[in-house]
Enzyme design. Structure first.
Site, short mmCIF file in Angstrom:
data_model
loop_
_atom_site.label_atom_id
_atom_site.label_comp_id
_atom_site.label_asym_id
_atom_site.label_seq_id
_atom_site.Cartn_x
_atom_site.Cartn_y
_atom_site.Cartn_z
N SER A 88 -9.42 1.06 2.79
CA SER A 88 -8.60 1.86 1.91
C SER A 88 -7.47 1.10 1.24
CB SER A 88 -8.02 3.05 2.69
OG SER A 88 -7.20 2.58 3.74
N SER B 129 -9.38 -1.27 6.93
CA SER B 129 -8.75 -1.02 5.63
C SER B 129 -8.03 -2.20 5.02
CB SER B 129 -7.78 0.16 5.73
OG SER B 129 -8.49 1.32 6.05
N LYS C 226 0.86 -1.19 0.00
CA LYS C 226 0.00 0.00 0.00
C LYS C 226 0.89 1.24 0.00
CE LYS C 226 -3.91 1.82 2.74
NZ LYS C 226 -4.72 1.59 3.95
#
Ligand SMILES: [Mg+2]
Ligand SMILES: [Zn+2]
Lengths: 489, 101, 505
Positions: A154, A178, A79
């Protein structure tokens, strides 16, 4: 052999026997990314050259038989909120669009030391604020199971990349679901470790007291392998815990004898989509078949999880994002004086959701409101944690849906912010409590398009091993984690 | 404790957090913030009179960092990301005293 | 009664002191002399606030904060935590300063001080809390108006202790005495050099005035950036007078932050318009709360050096020093240490060492701006020099000359005495001859003396000293000279006899 389809353990075995090289594997991964990236759009940055360099170094280690670990030569991506030396790190924000860190996050350094090969950086909601990846300042990521749908967020890019076989594993970050939510939407396995289990040094913070870095992978055994490498105390992070990290592979008994599972009634309340509830109820049966005792429990403060979560999020995020001021890095709009630079840089650099949360946080912390909002939220947070402590005196883990619905369509939910905040109830309660949770696929919705359904196993603090044991036994007995989306490449 | 957040308050908070806002944004945020803050008032239902706020587990002497100096990062590595530099310094346009707040 | 005396000043102080650790408060960067280090060389992701960097608390900084707390009679709190103080300024890279708020490490202390007028003051210390220093800004003023600011992050993150007093000071003298005491204490503890020109110690004063006899507080102003004792006392005095003048004119003092203009000798408002501060303090989520175990407090208390007040009492009681001399010696831990080292090598009265140290060595040190640590005269050498005087080997004047030589060259007293032939002449026969010669050469003065001009005696002493290049033992000369003068009769034969005696020699 399609090398990109290999799991971490399969790749590791082949690398160590010399049947494949890391350069070949990494090239196959890069090739796969080139093929499906236009459809999925999971990556903000792909660092081909660095990846091939690291692969060559890994091959040298493998050939020499020196310092070889289970991850030596295995490609991965992360990420884009993790600081990677020499590789652009943006948090999917315009304010960091050109920022190239000069240091590695501790987790990146640990993987590098283990010989893993960094391939790229994944799309996300800007600074982790969102649950669909639609808040990326750059582009939307598409769910590999149905590209008209969101991958969740996310860590949406990471889940989509694992599902689309663009990487054997990824590191995501979970502030309030997330990792787990996109894992659920994309049909992959993801762990949110206990708060403090994995060092946050080098993670661009959203909520310092919630953020947890964890793996997304094809299955529980791979997730455990990655956790083994990244977990453990780090002197650079004073909130990282000193507890020793057990050998997770020892936890894989294949059965659930003597395990008691709790089903929190509040997590099966109204609003849960029947297409989601059915696979989870079936999983509960599976757990019983494997030897577990399953019983209902109650987490009575669950209704307050959302306001607690968001108030603390706003407050910490507003402070954490103050350093993005255009003075030392990133976007900078110069003005007549420094004040102008601040105002214009932050105006231009942050998206609406980020601005909204920064301001709400400043409000919750400001002099006249602190007690009523921030302080009260921290007190209710203590009660949320007590709920978990109480049930964990009776059960070894909890079973709950990740999300009340399967992946929704792109553009479907970007309406009103409050409505958006209210939709995350099953995942957000975990982070204020700091407990670990493992998300794994447990079936598909019946209707076309058939979409993955995720469940989460919530555990005692620092007891990731029990979650791995349960998840692993389940995946030994079921095949949901083996399903792959079909992607037109 | 219902809390209306008017445009003035939004402007004040925007200044505190150094965010320039347009008038439309101010109006929109004022509307949204009021609804969100009103929703948060649900926490008022919980009796927290006997509850201490949540904290992380405390750390003690042994867990603190040893006072040893380590080599610093190379200056050029730091300056490489600086939007505006002058020689070996980071440069910004004039700092006015009243910008500290 | 003039109008100034009708008012009572009420003053509190905030003192920021950098702590003297190896590494910074929250990162491993070296703590350096930021007035000389190359800009932006002792920096890292943590102290420059790069994305993702996290603080890690320096144990020694906490220990030093505890030392100061204990020395200021504070309670060391078992539960302490850090808090974020949020504001934007280019010297603050994270957009917040990591400080302490609700739970400072030390609270409720006090110090007793005596000011220059010998008035005693009991000043309470509200708290001492740990925080991090900010970066250094250099404002560059361009003629065209395109002014700009340069930033050096070397100082950013150096451990800082903020010591906050209660508003217990009611005169500039009390402020001076309190600040002096804090500086002295910090230097004693070895946690701060007290070097104000280097900016390692900075003062702020909160000043208000009220009619004498009133117990309500007036509106206060806060004077920032007082970077010398001179600025502190001048600014405080100025501000007291300014506020009284406003009140006398029927006006009201505006609560504001002021700066001190050392060129104009006046305070000035630092902001056109005073914004309400809203620092949005909240517990630092990157740092868990810190539990200070009793054992650690005891450990630190055990290594605490003897503090100035205790040392002063001991110097008066054990060494028989005057309180004034003792005060001067304990004012600097190094001086006090020097004094006691010298005593180890000395068997006479401690007060003579004090006298030589304060009277003579300090004179040389001040003249050449040399610190006690750098002085080439080591304590044992000074002690031996004084011993030579006590033994009659050296007269005091020669001893001063020898000290000057020791100070300049680092030589040993015995060697200098030997090389310069400075040993005292105290043998009667040699000196009697010199006395006789002096009297013979100065017959007119002898007559004047005998006519009752007593001051001539000193002059004649001087001639003898001169004739021996200062080496004659003064008491011997005095005795011989008195005897010689008394033995002269008024007759002309007598005068002739003096002459002939002189010629015979
Ligand atoms: Mg301060
Ligand atoms: Zn540093």
């Amino acid at each position: 052999m399609d090398l990109h389809t290999l799991s971490v353990r399969q790749a590791s075995d082949l690398l160590q026997t010399g049947e494949i090289t890391s350069v070949a594997l990494t090239s196959a991964i890069l090739e796969r990314i080139r093929a499906v990236e236009p459809t999925v759009r999971a990556h903000i940055t792909v660092s081909d050259d660095l990846a091939l360099q690291q692969a060559e170094a890994a091959d040298a280690r493998l050939r020499a038989g020196e310092q070889v670990t289970a991850l030596t030569g295995v490609p991965y991506s992360v990420k884009d909120c993790l600081s990677t030396k020499g590789v652009r790190t943006t948090c999917a924000s315009k304010i960091l669009e050109t920022y190239v860190p000069r240091y590695n996050a501790t987790v990146i350094q640990r993987l590098e030391d283990a010989g893993a090969v960094l391939v790229g950086k994944h799309n996300m909601d800007e600074f982790g604020m969102g649950s669909s990846c639609e808040n990326s300042a750059f582009f939307n990521t598409h769910n590999p199971w149905d590209t008209a749908r969101v991958p969740g967020g996310s860590s949406g890019g990471s889940a989509a990349a694992v599902a689309a076989e663009m990487t054997p594993f990824a590191l995501g970050e979970d502030t309030g679901g997330s990792i787990r939510m996109p894992a659920g939407f994309c049909g992959v396995t993801g762990l949110k470790p206990t708060y403090g289990r994995v060092s946050r040094y080098g993670l661009i913070a959203l909520v310092s007291s919630f953020d947890s870095i964890g793996p997304l992978a094809r299955d529980v055994a791979d997730a455990a392998l990655v956790t083994q490498t990244i977990a453990g105390h780090d002197p650079r992070d004073n909130t990282s815990l000193r507890a020793p990290v057990p050998d997770y592979a020892q936890a894989f008994t294949g059965d659930l004898k003597g395990v008691t599972l709790g089903v929190p009634v509040e997590y099966f309340a109204e609003g849960i989509n029947p297409a989601v509830e059915a696979p989870i109820r079936a999983a509960l049966e599976q757990f019983r078949d494997l030897g577990a005792e399953v019983r209902e429990v109650s987490l009575p403060h669950t209704p307050y999880a959302i306001p607690v979560y968001y108030l603390i999020l706003f407050a910490e995020a507003s402070s954490n994002l103050a350093r993005f001021d255009g003075v030392r890095f990133g976007l900078s709009s110069d003005g007549a004086d420094v004040l102008e630079r601040y105002l214009q840089t932050r105006h231009a650099g942050f998206g609406d959701e980020v601005k909204r949360r920064i301001m709400l946080g400043a409000f919750a912390l400001s002099a006249g409101y602190y007690d009523a909002y921030y302080l009260r939220a921290q007190k209710v947070r203590a009660l949320l944690r007590q709920d978990f402590d109480r049930v964990f005196a009776e059960v070894d883990a909890l079973v709950a849906p990740v999300c009340p619905t399967p992946a929704f369509k792109l553009g479907e939910k970007v309406a009103d912010p409050l409505t958006m905040y209210l939709s995350d109830v099953h995942v957000v309660a975990i982070n204020p409590a700091g407990v670990p949770a493992l998300a794994l696929p447990c079936g598909f919705t019946g209707d076309a398009p058939s979409l993955p359904v995720g469940m989460q196993l919530i555990g005692r603090p620092l007891d990731e091993a029990t979650l791995f044991r349960i998840g692993h036994a389940y995946q030994q007995a079921t095949h949901w984690h083996l399903a792959r989306p079909t992607l037109a490449s | 404790m219902s809390q209306r957040i008017d445009s003035d308050l939004v402007q004040h908070i925007a200044f505190l957090t150094r965010l320039a806002l347009t008038e439309e944004e101010t109006a929109l945020f004022s509307e949204q913030f009021s609804a969100i803050i009103d929703y948060f008032d649900v926490l008022g239902e919980v009796d927290v009179s006997a509850v201490a706020p949540f904290t992380q587990p405390q750390i003690t002497q042994a867990e603190l960092r040893e006072d040893v100096a380590h080599p610093s990062m190379a200056r050029e590595d730091f300056l490489a990301n600086i939007p505006q530099r002058q020689g070996d310094y980071v440069r910004v346009s004039m700092v006015l005293e009243n910008s500290r707040m | 009664m003039n109008c100034i005396q009708r008012y009572e000043p009420v003053i509190g102080m905030e003192i920021h002191a950098e702590l003297h650790t190896q590494s910074k408060m929250f990162c491993g960067c070296a703590v350096t002399d930021t007035t000389v280090a190359e800009p932006n060389t002792t920096i890292c992701p943590v102290c420059t606030g790069l994305p993702g960097a996290m603080p890690a608390v320096n144990r020694e900084a906490v220990a030093q904060a505890m030392m100061v707390g204990l020395a200021l009679n504070c309670q060391i709190n078992e539960f302490t935590n850090f808090a974020r103080k949020n504001y934007f300024y280019p010297d603050l890279p994270k957009g917040y300063q990591i400080s302490q708020y609700d739970f400072p490490i030390a609270t409720n202390g006090w110090v007793d001080v005596t000011d220059e007028n010998s008035a005693a003051h009991h000043i309470r210390v509200r708290r001492a809390h740990m925080e991090e220093d900010t970066a250094k800004l250099f404002h560059i003023y361009e003629p065209g108006g395109a002014d700009y600011t340069l930033i050096d992050f070397n100082r950013c993150g150096i451990p800082l202790l903020e010591i906050v007093s209660e508003p217990d000071m009611h005169s500039v003298e009390a402020v001076q005495a309190y600040a002096t005491k804090i500086r002295e204490t910090l230097r004693y503890l070895g946690v701060n050099s007290g070097d104000m020109e280097k900016g390692v110690l900075r003062f702020e004063a909160n000043v208000s005035v009220r009619p004498r006899g009133s117990d309500t507080l007036g509106t206060r102003t806060e004077i920032k950036n007082l970077n010398s004792f001179r600025a502190l006392t001048l600014a405080t005095a100025y501000e007291i007078e300014r506020q009284i003048a406003i009140l006398e004119a029927g006006g009201g003092v505006v609560q504001e932050t002021l700066g001190w203009d050392a060129l104009r000798n006046a305070t000035f408002s630092q902001r056109g318009k005073e914004h309400a501060h809203d620092y949005r303090y909240f517990p630092e989520p990157d740092l868990p709360p810190l539990r200070i175990e009793r054992a650690w407090v005891n450990e630190v208390a055990a290594i605490l050096p003897e503090l100035p007040d205790a040392k002063h009492a001991r110097f008066v009681a054990d060494y028989g020093l005057t309180p004034q001399d003792a005060r001067i010696l304990v004012g600097d831990r190094a001086v006090a240490g020097y004094f006691e080292s010298a005593l180890h090598a000395y068997t006479g009265a401690p007060s003579s060492v004090a006298k030589w140290l304060i009277g003579e060595l300090f004179y040389l040190m001040n003249r050449d701006n040399v610190s006690i640590e750098a002085a080439q005269v080591r304590p044992a050498a000074l002690a031996r020099l004084i011993g030579l005087v006590d033994a009659g080997t050296l007269n005091p004047n020669s001893a001063k000359a020898v000290l000057g030589e020791m100070f300049a060259t680092g030589g040993q007293p015995e060697a200098i005495v030997e090389a310069k032939g400075l040993a005292q002449i105290s043998d009667d026969e040699r000196l009697a001859a010199v006395v006789a010669q002096v009297l013979a050469d100065n017959a007119a003065q002898v007559v004047a003396y005998r006519a009752g001009k007593d001051s001539v005696f000193q002059w004649l002493m001087g001639q003898v000293m001169r004739a021996t290049r200062g080496r004659a033992a003064p008491d011997v000369v005095r005795r011989l000279l008195s005897a010689a003068l008394a033995s002269i009769d008024d007759s002309s034969e007598g005068r002739d006899r003096i002459k002939s005696q002189a010629q015979a020699l």
